[in-house]
Every structure is written in C-alpha cells, then in structure tokens.
Write an enzyme that holds these catalytic residues in place. Structure first.
Site, PDB file in Angstrom:
ATOM      1  N   HIS A   1     -42.121  26.142 -21.977  1.00 11.42           N
ATOM      2  CA  HIS A   1     -41.354  26.747 -23.051  1.00 11.42           C
ATOM      3  C   HIS A   1     -42.219  27.653 -23.912  1.00 11.42           C
ATOM      4  O   HIS A   1     -41.749  28.676 -24.385  1.00 11.42           O
ATOM      5  CB  HIS A   1     -40.630  25.723 -23.918  1.00 11.42           C
ATOM      6  CG  HIS A   1     -39.566  26.398 -24.736  1.00 11.42           C
ATOM      7  ND1 HIS A   1     -38.368  26.784 -24.198  1.00 11.42           N
ATOM      8  CD2 HIS A   1     -39.564  26.860 -25.991  1.00 11.42           C
ATOM      9  CE1 HIS A   1     -37.667  27.427 -25.104  1.00 11.42           C
ATOM     10  NE2 HIS A   1     -38.370  27.492 -26.205  1.00 11.42           N
TER      11      HIS A   1
ATOM     12  N   ARG B   1     -27.148  26.419 -10.833  1.00 15.27           N
ATOM     13  CA  ARG B   1     -28.151  27.477 -10.664  1.00 15.27           C
ATOM     14  C   ARG B   1     -29.002  27.128  -9.440  1.00 15.27           C
ATOM     15  O   ARG B   1     -28.789  26.087  -8.813  1.00 15.27           O
ATOM     16  CB  ARG B   1     -29.013  27.581 -11.918  1.00 15.27           C
ATOM     17  CG  ARG B   1     -29.839  26.346 -12.208  1.00 15.27           C
ATOM     18  CD  ARG B   1     -30.574  26.429 -13.528  1.00 15.27           C
ATOM     19  NE  ARG B   1     -31.744  27.305 -13.434  1.00 15.27           N
ATOM     20  CZ  ARG B   1     -32.780  27.229 -14.290  1.00 15.27           C
ATOM     21  NH1 ARG B   1     -32.769  26.335 -15.268  1.00 15.27           N
ATOM     22  NH2 ARG B   1     -33.803  28.033 -14.175  1.00 15.27           N
ATOM     23  N   ARG B   2     -29.950  28.001  -9.077  1.00 11.27           N
ATOM     24  CA  ARG B   2     -30.889  27.791  -7.964  1.00 11.27           C
ATOM     25  C   ARG B   2     -30.183  27.365  -6.683  1.00 11.27           C
ATOM     26  O   ARG B   2     -30.582  26.422  -6.011  1.00 11.27           O
ATOM     27  CB  ARG B   2     -31.895  26.694  -8.317  1.00 11.27           C
ATOM     28  CG  ARG B   2     -32.749  26.989  -9.510  1.00 11.27           C
ATOM     29  CD  ARG B   2     -33.604  25.779  -9.808  1.00 11.27           C
ATOM     30  NE  ARG B   2     -34.543  26.030 -10.881  1.00 11.27           N
ATOM     31  CZ  ARG B   2     -34.760  25.160 -11.871  1.00 11.27           C
ATOM     32  NH1 ARG B   2     -34.115  24.022 -11.918  1.00 11.27           N
ATOM     33  NH2 ARG B   2     -35.630  25.440 -12.802  1.00 11.27           N
TER      34      ARG B   2
ATOM     35  N   TYR C   1     -42.258  32.102 -25.435  1.00  8.83           N
ATOM     36  CA  TYR C   1     -42.639  32.754 -26.688  1.00  8.83           C
ATOM     37  C   TYR C   1     -43.806  33.700 -26.462  1.00  8.83           C
ATOM     38  O   TYR C   1     -43.949  34.697 -27.161  1.00  8.83           O
ATOM     39  CB  TYR C   1     -42.946  31.718 -27.764  1.00  8.83           C
ATOM     40  CG  TYR C   1     -41.712  30.952 -28.140  1.00  8.83           C
ATOM     41  CD1 TYR C   1     -40.640  31.630 -28.702  1.00  8.83           C
ATOM     42  CD2 TYR C   1     -41.583  29.602 -27.892  1.00  8.83           C
ATOM     43  CE1 TYR C   1     -39.471  30.967 -29.006  1.00  8.83           C
ATOM     44  CE2 TYR C   1     -40.420  28.929 -28.194  1.00  8.83           C
ATOM     45  CZ  TYR C   1     -39.367  29.620 -28.750  1.00  8.83           C
ATOM     46  OH  TYR C   1     -38.215  28.973 -29.038  1.00  8.83           O
TER      47      TYR C   1
ATOM     48  N   HIS D   1     -28.465  32.664 -20.050  1.00  5.76           N
ATOM     49  CA  HIS D   1     -29.225  32.642 -21.307  1.00  5.76           C
ATOM     50  C   HIS D   1     -30.551  33.374 -21.168  1.00  5.76           C
ATOM     51  O   HIS D   1     -30.877  34.239 -21.972  1.00  5.76           O
ATOM     52  CB  HIS D   1     -29.454  31.188 -21.739  1.00  5.76           C
ATOM     53  CG  HIS D   1     -30.470  31.047 -22.825  1.00  5.76           C
ATOM     54  ND1 HIS D   1     -30.217  31.418 -24.118  1.00  5.76           N
ATOM     55  CD2 HIS D   1     -31.754  30.611 -22.803  1.00  5.76           C
ATOM     56  CE1 HIS D   1     -31.304  31.199 -24.859  1.00  5.76           C
ATOM     57  NE2 HIS D   1     -32.247  30.716 -24.077  1.00  5.76           N
ATOM     58  N   PHE D   2     -31.334  33.034 -20.129  1.00  6.82           N
ATOM     59  CA  PHE D   2     -32.656  33.669 -20.115  1.00  6.82           C
ATOM     60  C   PHE D   2     -32.626  35.093 -19.580  1.00  6.82           C
ATOM     61  O   PHE D   2     -33.610  35.814 -19.710  1.00  6.82           O
ATOM     62  CB  PHE D   2     -33.728  32.783 -19.452  1.00  6.82           C
ATOM     63  CG  PHE D   2     -33.573  32.469 -17.992  1.00  6.82           C
ATOM     64  CD1 PHE D   2     -33.670  33.446 -17.036  1.00  6.82           C
ATOM     65  CD2 PHE D   2     -33.377  31.152 -17.585  1.00  6.82           C
ATOM     66  CE1 PHE D   2     -33.571  33.135 -15.699  1.00  6.82           C
ATOM     67  CE2 PHE D   2     -33.272  30.834 -16.248  1.00  6.82           C
ATOM     68  CZ  PHE D   2     -33.363  31.837 -15.299  1.00  6.82           C
ATOM     69  N   HIS D   3     -31.500  35.528 -19.018  1.00  7.23           N
ATOM     70  CA  HIS D   3     -31.419  36.961 -18.744  1.00  7.23           C
ATOM     71  C   HIS D   3     -31.133  37.750 -20.025  1.00  7.23           C
ATOM     72  O   HIS D   3     -31.364  38.955 -20.065  1.00  7.23           O
ATOM     73  CB  HIS D   3     -30.385  37.264 -17.662  1.00  7.23           C
ATOM     74  CG  HIS D   3     -30.957  37.080 -16.279  1.00  7.23           C
ATOM     75  ND1 HIS D   3     -30.951  35.874 -15.631  1.00  7.23           N
ATOM     76  CD2 HIS D   3     -31.586  37.946 -15.447  1.00  7.23           C
ATOM     77  CE1 HIS D   3     -31.544  36.007 -14.453  1.00  7.23           C
ATOM     78  NE2 HIS D   3     -31.945  37.253 -14.314  1.00  7.23           N
TER      79      HIS D   3
END
Lengths: 69, 593, 67
Positions: free
Chosen positions: B246, B460-461, B250, B397-399
């Site tokens: 995580h 996912r995956r 950042y 979300h992470f896209h």
C-alpha cells in the site's frame, strides 16, 4: 463565445460520465432508456451546450472577450 | 519574495537543459524508460480488456495471466518509478539550484534499475514461450501477477531483477539526500525548499516500506525459488508484500501530488495557497503510508479482526492529507483564475487556461482522483469492503488512482518536461489537449463499468469470467453492455496512449527552439517562513513513523509466525516462541481483539 | 524565495496577495464534493450492502444448488 474553446471541449468531455450514469440513475425511477436513446440525449445536450456557448452575451453579438486560451 | 518586472522577451533561454545539461540527460533517459514501459504495458492492457470481455480473444487463456503480470509490473512498478526518479532528480536540482554531487553516481543507479527491469521482463515474457529455456535449474517464467506473494512462485531471475530495481531506487534516494546535505552545508540556516522537502519525505517512507518487501524476497521467496528452503509461510509473504504494497501506491502518487502543488498553481496563473499545509501533508504521508497495509487483507483468515481494525483506523486518518490536498490545490487554482480575471462563486472556473494540455490534464487527473476517493473509502471500510473485495470494483478503483491520477498527471507533466529536457518545443499542443481529454473519456467508460461489475460480484484476475449455469445480474442493463463499455474504454485509452507517444517522439526529433519557457515552479501565497521549523525535522518524523509501524505490525507478524511457522507449517524453522513466551503474545492478542 | 519561482504572466489582470484572497469558490466545490461523498456512501451502505443478501455465502449456495 461565452466560454473559451478549450473550456467548451472540457465541458463536453465532462458530459460523458453524466450521460453514462444518468441512464443508471433514471432506472431507479422506473425509466429505462435504450443505448440509442442515451446517445440521442447526449447529442441534444452537446448541441444545446454549443448553442449556449456561441450565443452572443447580453444580445450585443460577437465581442469574443472570453476566449482565454 | 523577489519579483522582477514582467518582461515579454527573454534575453537568453533558461530551460532545465541549459541549467543542468548532465542531469537533463539522465532524467531524459529515465523518462524514456518510463515511456517504453507505458507503451508495452498499456498495449497489453487493451489485450486484457478485449479478452476478459470476450470481445476479441487471440491469446490462450493461460497466457492471460502472463499478460496480466506484465501489465501490472510494467505499469505499476516500471512506468511509475522511472518517471518518479526523473521527476525527483529534477525537483531536487531545480529547487536547490545546484547539480547532483556526482552525476556518475546518478547514472549508476539508473543503469542498475534498467538491468533489474530487463531481468524482470525476461522472466515474465518467457511465459509466452511454448517451452521456456531452463535457467538456474528451473524453467523461466513469472506468472505471479504484480502482487508476487506465495503460493505463486516465479523464477529466481524475476526476484533478482526486482531486488536490483529496488536497490537502484534506494541509491537514487541516497543521491537526493547527498545533494541536499551538500546544499545544507552551504546554506545552513535556510529552510528546505518545498520540492526537496517533498522528495526527502517520500524517500524516507520508501525506505521504511521497501524494507518489508526486501525481507520477503531475500529471506523467503528467493531462497524458496532457488530450492534452498523447501517451503514458505504464504500468509507471512502476503503480509510482508502488503506492508510494502500500500505504501508503494503513495510512492507513485507523491510525484503526482508534487506536480499538483508546485506546477498546477503556476499553470493556473497563481501561487500555491500554503507552503506549511503542503509540508504537513507530506509529513502525514511519511507517518501513515506504511502502518495500514493490512487493509488489503480484510478477508485473510489468520489475521485477527483487531489488527484489521487498527489498519482501518490508520487508513481513515490517511484520508486527511488527501482532503487537505484537495483544498490547497483547488484554492491555488482559484487564486490563479481570479488573477486572470475570473469572478463569481463558480464563474472563475471559466477563467482557467483550459486550452493548455498541461493544466487540463492535471486538473482532470485531480478530478478523477476525487472520484477514486469515494471508491477508496468503500474499500477502506472493513465491513463494506466485503461487498467488493477481490471483485472488478477494485480494478476500477486503481485505474482511477494510478491509472489516471498518476498516469494522466505524468503524461500532462511530460508536455512540460520534455521541452525542458530537450530544448525542443512540444510538437502539437492541440493533439496533446485531445490526448488528455481522450484519456479522461476512455477511463470514464472503463473504470465506471469495472466498478459496476464489482457490485454484482464479477471477480478480478480472471481470464474468462463467464460461467456455465450462472449469470451475473446487474442492477441496470446487461452484462454485455457493461463489457462493451470496458472494451470501448480500453480502445479509447489505447488511442490516447498512441497520441501521447507520437507527440513525445515527434517532439524529441524536432528542432531546437529558443522559445522554451524558463525552468520555474509556483511561488507561494504563504511561504516557508510561515511554517513551523519542526516540520523540517526529518529525524523526528522518521522516528515516529517507525514507531507507528512497530505498533501496527509487531503483533500481527508475531501471531502469523507463531501460527504458521517462519518457513511454513511443515518446517521447524526458527519459531518465534523460542524468543517470546507464547502466553504473552496470546494475552496481548486478546487485548487487541 | 529564489528566482526559481518568479513568474511572468502576461494574462494577469490583477495581483492578489494573501490578505485579499478568499477562496470562497473552493469552499463551495469542496462542499459539493462532501455532499456527493456522503450520498454515495449512504447509497453503497444501505442499498448495495444491506440491500443484497450475504454476497459470499449467497453465491456459493447458488452455484452448489445448480451443480
């Protein structure tokens, strides 16, 4: 022009998420739009936006002061 | 603040390449490494979008996971971190107004990172071969995804490459610290300039968080893949991965934040609202980036709820610096707009320079990040996370975060950086504006559809999320429509990526230009003199960050090792109970629970 | 501050210092953002989360039932 051409393009881009999810939101109220109807709605919105943007401000046409590219 | 009277014509060009020609060469190399990773990784993204949705399948489904690994590693690690080291080197040298101590050292860490990347890429791409060659006693492949924890096992070359890459980034940090220390000995009483402050705090938490992944690779995964140890404790390697996993988000977000703080106000025509607030934000990231990795493991059995609750609390605290950023950055943009003659409560938005692709790209990236803030809050909540855990929601979300907030900011920043580094004018500003808008539109389609798929449980995956005797039930519309949105989004994003690369190539082969703007960053409304000196006390903040990590991780790690053994349950390795009385752990664990 | 942060901005019509500038527009935008966040969170929790059955158990039963 009421807003600059750059800003107009950005507003058109910002319309996309609204049009896509407007269809989802409407269906909660029992209104089901087809994809074609959504596309038509998007077209109407974009044309409306363009008309608003090129409409002369306060009636004294075409001063074109707002173009800040 | 010294302000010179406005002049229309510059007597002599003063771009970055004129000030620091040697450093400019390294930074340019780092950026091109980053762009190559972006080109390959991004194209593979299109392959996945078309394969998963069953729009167009031209690879075998087992190869999907090779594609997925390459996409994840090349974009999340290579693209982002190469761009980061370039940006940070620019920031340190520009804001300290001096070159690096020894540019040969700079080249050394860059080359080390390149070698690491090449090794990793060889291991991953061998996965496509019918019969991969055998090296070091095992077959070359690394279909372990970006999240490379056990039980998935990669070839040792993959782990060795990762280690070289990470050590290269550590040496880059040493380079920035050395340069700062050299500057400090010449300027003992000055405050750390804001860009350098951002670089140093980010580097510090990178050291803290990569310690976990280094431990995971060097002690467990690499010996395991070489056959030196027989097994590993999968939960331990997962936990050590997420200890890093995580904070790394950042790490790649911080250069984007830096651009929003020190470049976006300038392009808006204003000044950064508050230097002290920016420093507080980066200190908070140093403190809180690492002790919350367990929030990726809410559904892992073997970790007590109490530890997960601590991770959730830390995560919610970490919303604070992002909300502070939203305020400071938007306020700086508003300042610029009002200086440009913007008026009214919201009318000032019209006065922003929307024609400028650098500004528009960064602003849209920030807007997408605000949307990602919402889905991130859902991910962070322990109970509501169960709704979306391991579904396509998380990918959506992470896209929005790394795929837009970071990637789009980097692309927009490149439109400024590449002319600075080459002394050549940007090839085509209109194409650049179209490119950032297309990225925004493409990501809207793709990410929104991914979020919605997650809500009805699509995993996912997964190469083929189509099942016999079972149909997903979207709340509105059909699965087919949602898949089409993903495919359409993927195509638009690929087009946007191609336009970006075209612009970069055409700019680089263009002619020298005398009209490159000076290498400057935004001034501040409230400057460093308004911020308490203690904010610059890096030792203090690092010490607190380490203490927080110890508090958040000692007990979970102790109980994982105690339950599953250091090297897995079958092996009598070093068991923690030889050092600590299990009863103590048990009773401490009870308190936490 | 060094010359690194000097600006030449031909499109400026005024210069606003720290005292004259009041970011009211920012306050409005952030307020709207908070409102959206709260509404979406409520929607996610009460409609999507509580409105559906237990996700994992429910799915497993469906699959087992059909197998």
């Amino acid at each position: 022009m009421r807003i600059s051409k750059g800003a107009l393009l950005v507003v058109v881009a910002l319309l996309v998420p609204f049009v896509v999810e407007f269809r989802t939101a409407l269906s909660w109220f029992g209104i089901k739009l087809t994809i074609l109807e959504s596309l038509a709605l998007a077209g109407v919105l974009v044309i409306g936006l363009l008309l608003w943007a090129v409409w002369p401000e306060n009636g004294n046409g075409g001063t074109g002061t707002a173009d800040s590219s | 603040m010294a302000t010179s009277p406005p002049t229309e014509v510059t007597a002599m060009r003063n771009a970055y390449v004129d000030q620091f020609p040697d450093e400019a060469r390294v930074i340019k190399a780092a950026f091109w490494s980053s762009f190559i990773a972006l080109a390959i990784g991004g194209t593979l993204g299109l392959v996945q979008a078309l394969h998963r949705t069953d729009v167009f399948r031209f690879i075998q489904s087992p190869d999907y996971y090779t594609v997925l690994t390459a996409h994840g590693v090349l974009l999340a690690i290579t693209f982002t971190i190469f761009f980061l080291v370039g940006t940070f080197t620019w920031a340190v040298t520009t804001s300290l107004d001096r070159g690096v101590v020894d540019v040969r050292f700079t080249w050394a860490w860059y080359i080390m990172m390149v070698i690491g990347t090449v090794l990793v890429a060889i291991a991953i791409f061998s996965g496509f071969l019918e019969s991969a060659p055998s090296v070091l006693g095992s077959e070359l492949n690394a279909d372990v995804l970006f999240t490379f924890y056990a039980p998935l096992e990669a070839h040792p070359i993959f782990y060795i490459g990762l280690v070289l890459f990470v050590v290269g980034s550590w040496l880059a940090g040493v380079d920035w610290f050395r340069t700062w220390l050299a500057w400090r000995s010449e300027n003992p009483d000055e405050r750390i300039p804001l860009p350098t402050f951002m670089v140093l705090t980010t580097t510090l938490f990178w050291y803290i968080c990569t310690f976990g992944v280094a431990l995971s690779i060097l002690v467990f995964l690499l010996p395991w893949s070489l056959g030196i140890t027989e097994s590993v404790n999968p939960l331990l390697t997962r936990t050590l991965f997420w200890y890093f996993g995580h904070a790394v988000v950042y790490f790649w977000l911080m250069p984007a934040y830096m651009m929003w703080y020190i470049m976006l106000p300038k392009f808006s025509g204003g000044k950064l609202f508050s230097d002290p607030l920016a420093r507080v934000v980066f200190v908070l990231f140093l403190l809180l980036s690492t002790p919350l990795g367990i929030h990726h493991q809410y559904l892992d059995p073997g970790i007590a709820e109490g530890y997960k609750f601590i991770a959730m609390t830390n995560t919610m605290f970490l919303l604070l610096p992002s909300l502070l950023t939203a305020f400071t950055v938007v306020a700086s943009m508003e300042h610029g707009a009002r200086q440009r003659g913007g008026e009214g409560y919201l009318g000032w938005l019209k006065a922003l320079p929307w024609r400028n692709p650098i500004f528009t790209g960064m602003a849209l990236a920030g807007l997408m990040f605000a949307a990602a803030g919402f889905s991130g809050m859902i991910n962070a909540g322990m109970n509501i996370n169960y709704l979306v855990h391991n579904t396509w929601w998380v990918v959506g979300h992470f896209h929005l975060t790394v795929g837009t907030a970071v990637a789009l900011t980097f692309m927009a920043a490149s439109y400024w950086f590449i002319p600075q580094l080459t002394g050549k004018e940007l090839w085509n500003r209109s194409v650049a504006l179209g490119q950032v808008l297309l990225w925004f539109i493409g990501m809207t389609f793709m990410s929104n559809a991914m979020h919605r798929s997650g809500l009805f449980g699509m995993p996912r995956r997964t190469a083929e999320p189509q099942y016999q005797g079972f149909d997903f039930e979207p709340a509105v519309g059909t699965v087919g429509e949602i898949n089409m949105q993903v495919a359409l989004g993927g195509v638009i994003l690929t087009l946007s990526l191609a336009l970006f690369l075209l612009n970069m190539i055409m700019t680089s082969i263009g002619d020298d230009s005398e009209s490159i703007p000076d290498n400057t960053y935004a001034g501040t409304l409230s400057g460093a003199e308004d911020s308490p000196r203690i904010l610059d006390n890096l030792k203090l903040w690092t010490a607190i960050a380490v203490v927080l990590v110890i508090i958040a991780y000692t007990l979970p790690l102790a109980s994982i090792i105690d339950a599953g053994g250091l090297f897995g349950p079958g092996i009598e390795g070093v068991r923690l109970s030889t050092w600590v009385d299990p009863a103590v752990i048990e009773s401490l664990g009870e308190v936490i629970r | 501050m060094s010359s690194k942060t000097e600006q030449r901005e031909p499109e400026h019509v005024q210069t606003l210092g720290h005292e004259e500038y009041d970011p009211i527009g920012t306050a409005i935008l952030i307020g709207i953002y908070f409102l959206i966040l709260v509404l979406l969170w409520i929607f996610m929790y009460f409609v999507e989360f509580l409105g559906n059955g237990p996700t994992v158990v429910g799915m497993a039963l469906t699959v087992v039932g059909l197998a």
